[in-house]
Design a protein around this motif. Structure first.
Motif: not given
Length: 402
Positions: A6-11, A86-92, A108-117
């Motif tokens: 799940l962490g490496t998916f953010c790369c 649950i939260l991560r799956s719901a967002v996906w 330029t949007d950092i929020w997707p990567a921030a949420f993933c990490v």
């Protein structure tokens, strides 16, 4: 589902093995995780809400033993980790456009990567803390039987569980993401510490807890024999109840997390191959995908299954519990005080033996290990009652002997 993948998916770029499982039916996978996590929370609430504490003079003390606090901490960590899944799956499932921007290194949007990490680290931290608490439970069970633990040690357990979980999680995240998420492009070598810090607490529980449980069971048998010098049928049942409880705990842990170890082994094997899409590796790829979905089902279910291992099914009773549920363990201190008091009176000068006060410690130790078990409560009460009757008979001989 708790996995370092799940962490490496953010790369921005991922290794081929990680991409294999993350791109395999992602919506079905996250729907499965969401359903499994939600079911675990619902069943967990059914387990907790109907439980009632007995009232009256037989009620337990307001200060719970260290083992009860440890189990509450482990349950809280598991529940919060499940909420993260649950939260991560719901967002996906609910925001596919948001998810598409997670691995966009040029965005330029950092929020997707921030949420993933953030969600990946949240899940890893809480499940790691849960594993450390389960390890503390095994340590405490052994120390209680050895009469070397108490409520004072709960502070040490907090430091060890939360301190080691935070340390390992932070170290893995720094090695994986520092100085930025784009560092993941440099290869797999820097991700290995992240995998190690994720699975180290799990491997410790799977390896060390059975050893500690076995030592505890052996010590319980010695403790029961030493209280009277004999090993009665009731005490044999007490030992069996504790042994079965430990077996159930390890059975749940192995069932819920063995798929993670198998999946990670398969993915590492695929990563070492020059071409993971080769026809000869089809069965390995299928096994990795299958275990990936099994993880999505069993990882969130751990908390509910552990509650069954500790207490059995207690939900949907609406307070209509059998009277045996409120029978408390009798303290040997009371019986000892009664016998000592009767011995000092003039009419009882023929008192021959005083009940040992040390039995109180052994009863407390056994109650901590078998807390929540109906059978063990009845057996301990029966055994304690029989010992008390024997001691009182020695203290109050019949008039025919006077």
């Amino acid at each position: 589902m708790a996995s370092p993948r799940l962490g490496t998916f953010c790369c921005p770029t991922r290794d081929a093995a990680t991409q294999l499982v993350l791109s395999f039916q992602p919506r079905a996978f996250h729907a499965l995780c969401l359903g499994s996590g939600a079911l675990r929370l619902v069943l967990g609430l059914l387990q907790m809400l109907p439980r009632r504490r007995p009232a009256g003079p037989g009620a337990p003390s307001t200060s719970p033993p260290a083992s009860a606090r440890i189990l509450r901490a482990a349950a809280a960590c598991d529940g919060l980790g499940c909420l993260g899944i649950i939260l991560r799956s719901a967002v996906w499932l609910g925001f596919p456009d948001f998810v598409e921007n997670i691995s966009d290194g040029n965005g330029t949007d950092i929020w997707p990567a921030a949420f993933c990490v953030g969600s990946a680290m949240w899940i890893q931290l809480l499940y790691s803390a849960c594993f450390w608490w389960l390890f503390c439970y095994a340590v405490d069970a052994y120390l209680v039987i050895r009469r070397s633990a108490g409520l004072s040690t709960i502070v040490l357990y907090h430091i060890m569980a939360w301190g080691l979980a935070l340390l390992l999680c932070a170290e893995g995240a720094v090695m994986l993401y520092y100085p930025s998420v784009s560092r993941c492009e440099r290869g797999l070598d820097h991700a290995i510490p992240h995998y190690i810090t994720t699975y180290l607490p799990l491997l410790l529980v799977l390896v060390a807890n059975p050893v500690l449980f076995q030592k505890t069971v052996t010590a319980v048998a010695s403790l029961l024999k030493g209280r009277q010098g004999i090993y009665t049928e009731n005490e044999r049942r007490m030992g069996a109840v504790i042994k079965i409880r430990f077996f159930k705990i390890m059975l749940v842990l192995i069932a819920c997390w063995l798929s993670n170890i198998i999946n990670e082994s398969l993915l590492f094997y695929l990563e070492m191959q020059p071409d993971i899409n080769a026809g000869s590796l089809k069965r390995v790829r299928d096994a990795a995908k299958t275990t990936w979905f099994i993880m999505g089902i069993l990882n969130p279910a751990q908390g509910f299954l552990l509650s069954l291992a500790f207490y059995g099914w207690t939900g949907c009773r609406m307070g209509l519990q059998s009277p045996k549920m409120v029978i408390q363990w009798e303290s040997m201190t009371t019986s000892a005080a009664e016998v000592v008091g009767s011995c000092v009176r003039p009419e009882n000068l023929t008192c021959r033996k005083v009940a040992p006060v040390g039995g109180h410690t052994s009863d407390e130790a056994l109650s901590m290990l078998s807390e929540g078990s109906d059978a063990s409560t009845i057996e301990i009460r029966t055994a304690s009652g029989s010992r008390k009757e024997n001691d009182v008979d020695m203290a109050h001989p019949t008039q025919g002997h006077l």
